[in-house]
Design an enzyme around this catalytic site. Structure first.
Site, mmCIF file in Angstrom:
data_model
loop_
_atom_site.group_PDB
_atom_site.id
_atom_site.type_symbol
_atom_site.label_atom_id
_atom_site.label_comp_id
_atom_site.label_asym_id
_atom_site.label_seq_id
_atom_site.Cartn_x
_atom_site.Cartn_y
_atom_site.Cartn_z
ATOM 1 C CG ASP A 266 21.086 6.566 36.446
ATOM 2 O OD1 ASP A 266 21.531 5.471 36.304
ATOM 3 O OD2 ASP A 266 21.153 7.649 36.098
ATOM 4 C CE LYS B 178 18.273 1.549 41.481
ATOM 5 N NZ LYS B 178 18.564 2.788 40.855
ATOM 6 N N GLY C 148 18.682 0.959 33.687
ATOM 7 C CA GLY C 148 20.426 0.325 33.128
ATOM 8 C C GLY C 148 21.140 0.223 34.222
ATOM 9 C CG HIS C 149 19.981 -1.997 36.933
ATOM 10 N ND1 HIS C 149 18.906 -2.713 37.599
ATOM 11 C CD2 HIS C 149 19.510 -0.953 37.277
ATOM 12 C CE1 HIS C 149 18.465 -2.148 37.977
ATOM 13 N NE2 HIS C 149 18.394 -0.571 37.703
ATOM 14 C CD GLN D 267 13.248 3.809 36.826
ATOM 15 O OE1 GLN D 267 12.114 2.484 36.925
ATOM 16 N NE2 GLN D 267 13.654 2.935 35.920
ATOM 17 C CB SER E 261 23.844 2.241 32.228
ATOM 18 O OG SER E 261 23.104 2.152 32.636
ATOM 19 N N GLY F 75 34.681 1.488 43.924
ATOM 20 C CA GLY F 75 34.428 0.940 42.976
ATOM 21 C C GLY F 75 33.435 0.599 42.141
HETATM 22 P P1 IMP Z 1 10.224 6.994 32.024
HETATM 23 O O1 IMP Z 1 10.580 6.527 32.783
HETATM 24 O O2 IMP Z 1 11.625 6.453 30.569
HETATM 25 O O3 IMP Z 1 9.085 7.547 31.343
HETATM 26 O O4 IMP Z 1 11.197 8.151 32.317
HETATM 27 C C1 IMP Z 1 11.099 9.342 33.323
HETATM 28 C C2 IMP Z 1 12.132 9.555 33.718
HETATM 29 O O5 IMP Z 1 13.164 9.007 34.895
HETATM 30 C C3 IMP Z 1 13.280 10.147 33.061
HETATM 31 O O6 IMP Z 1 13.663 11.709 33.236
HETATM 32 C C4 IMP Z 1 14.029 9.989 32.836
HETATM 33 O O7 IMP Z 1 15.255 10.317 32.894
HETATM 34 C C5 IMP Z 1 14.073 8.789 34.240
HETATM 35 N N1 IMP Z 1 14.778 7.839 34.210
HETATM 36 C C6 IMP Z 1 13.330 6.309 34.231
HETATM 37 N N2 IMP Z 1 14.525 5.228 34.493
HETATM 38 C C7 IMP Z 1 15.543 5.797 34.592
HETATM 39 C C8 IMP Z 1 16.578 5.493 35.481
HETATM 40 O O8 IMP Z 1 16.860 4.172 35.130
HETATM 41 N N3 IMP Z 1 18.240 6.311 36.350
HETATM 42 C C9 IMP Z 1 17.825 7.244 36.001
HETATM 43 N N4 IMP Z 1 16.355 7.778 35.708
HETATM 44 C C10 IMP Z 1 15.758 7.206 34.730
#
Ligand code: IMP
Length: 430
Positions: free
Chosen positions: A14, A17, A41-42, A225, A300, A416
């Protein structure tokens, strides 16, 4: 001229990116998603329109860019089709501009059921996953029982493999988790329906990338991530199930390390984390409420409130080292505009020692207390500023401090959500 650029998050995801990938994509020919799945979630704002992409590379909003979903990604075909339809509705057409690796593993409905069932069973020890089936899908890949995107091309083989794996999952879902079972024929029917929509996109993406590199086309590798969620180097077990550090580019695409010219680490001007797990600089006071509100810190993908904290310089140094970062891009600087003072963690106080450089992968972070330096805030609007000279002096000072802590330059700053609210400190394209 930087031909191939990797864009990675240095924190827990988050970092913004998507916007940076979108911004730099106007110069590039290809944008590649190389790991993760629709857990990402971009969020992009184009002409004041908000678009959220989970699986499709963010750069695809530029009409001349070709998008690749490479072998390292775990692909939910139903989500992919949903996203293609959503883009169409918003007048973004991707026909003949999106290719999906035949070697990418599929996420199927039983992966999602298993992810959710396991999290429920873990109770207070849950990872806090996105519930998108990411972990179980990667487990199948490593256990060599995945159905892959290429399997969609052979209905008979697909049916046999699917029946076998559905039996495997049903046994666990029903007997261990007291959940409902799946009928492989229903899943098969859906897969064949979706396959008709994406059939022309399925290919060997290694070859596309090999040709692109040979022909000196610019490629952006879009991380999802963040580095601290990396399965090997992140805050295990509170991590995702893929390599979100630079190594994921190599294994997730088939492109060798010598082809990567520039690795940009995207860092939010403060820290956030969704899901559970250690977070040394986490805030629980009115600054948390401020950052949540001003930064709109809600996931998101899942809508969950993100935990917030000060920028963690120890974690940042770790990410610089893990990824051989060339430079940083600082995002959401404008969120700090109304804070009287801003803190940065420069070290962790361990029981008897001060740790300036430490791995966040296996350390007992609960025992580490952040040591802060305090900087004056600028108390002026930076949102929308497009030139570094126009930033308030205290904001420039904050950026310099980040450079000193990280040991690498800040090449970009985002002020922004809009594509245009971006400061290019150094021209990356010389
Ligand atoms: P998973 O990837 O759904 O297995 O989640 C594992 C961990 O990664 C959890 O803490 C999620 O909240 C975190 N996570 C997975 N994808 C994202 C992302 O795109 N942004 C932030 N955290 C993420």
């Amino acid at each position: 001229m930087k031909q191939n650029i990797v864009i990675l998050g240095t924190q827990w995801g988050d970092e913004g990116k998507g916007k940076i990938v979108d911004y730099l994509s106007k110069y590039s020919s290809y944008v590649v998603r190389f790991h993760g799945g629709h857990n990402a979630g971009h969020t992009l704002v184009v002409d004041q329109k908000k678009i959220v992409l989970h699986l499709i590379p963010s750069g695809l909003l530029h009409p001349n860019v070709i998008g690749i979903i490479s072998n390292g990604v775990v692909v939910s075909i139903s989500e992919l089709v949903k996203e293609i339809e959503m883009l169409k509705k918003n007048n973004f057409f991707i026909h003949q501009r999106l290719f999906i690796s035949d070697s990418a593993s599929l996420i199927l409905p039983f992966h999602i059921a298993m992810d959710i069932a396991r999290e429920k069973t873990l109770g207070i020890n849950a990872i806090g996953t996105t519930g998108r089936g990411i972990g179980p899908a990667y487990e199948d890949k490593i256990a060599r029982r995945s159905l892959r995107v290429g399997d969609l091309k052979n209905e008979k083989k697909l049916s046999l493999k699917l029946e076998k794996i559905v039996n495997y999952y049903n046994a666990q879902l029903v007997s261990i988790y007291k959940d409902k079972s799946f009928d492989y024929k229903v899943i098969l029917k859906d897969l064949l329906k979706f396959k008709n929509i994406i059939n022309d996109m399925i290919t060997d993406t290694n070859i596309i990338l090999y040709e692109a590199i040979k022909n000196k086309k610019m490629i952006i590798f879009e991380g999802a991530q963040g580095s601290l969620l990396d399965i090997d180097h992140g805050t295990y077990p509170y991590v995702t199930s893929s390599n979100s550090t630079v190594g994921g580019v190599i294994t997730g695409t088939g492109v060798g390390p010598k082809s990567l010219d520039y690795i940009l680490g995207v860092t939010k001007a403060y820290s956030t984390r969704v899901g559970n797990g250690p977070f040394p600089t986490e805030l629980f006071d009115e600054t948390d409420s401020y950052l949540s509100k001003e930064g709109n810190e809600f996931g998101s993908t899942t809508g969950r409130k993100r935990r917030t904290g000060w920028l963690d310089g120890v974690a940042l140094r770790y990410s610089v080292q893990l990824n051989s970062l060339s430079a940083l891009c600082i995002t959401k600087l404008d969120v700090l505009d109304n804070l009287k003072e801003i803190k940065i963690c420069i070290a962790y106080q361990n029981i008897n020692t001060l740790e300036f450089h430490t791995s966040l992968s296996c350390n007992n972070l609960e025992n580490m207390k952040p040591v802060y330096e305090v900087y004056p805030g600028w108390m002026k609007k930076t949102s929308g500023i497009k030139k570094i000279e126009d930033l308030p002096k205290a904001a420039k000072n904050y950026i310099k401090c980040i450079e000193k802590i990280a040991g690498i330059p800040v090449d970009m700053i985002s002020t922004g959500p809009d594509r245009n609210d971006t400061i290019l400190v150094r021209n990356l394209f010389l």
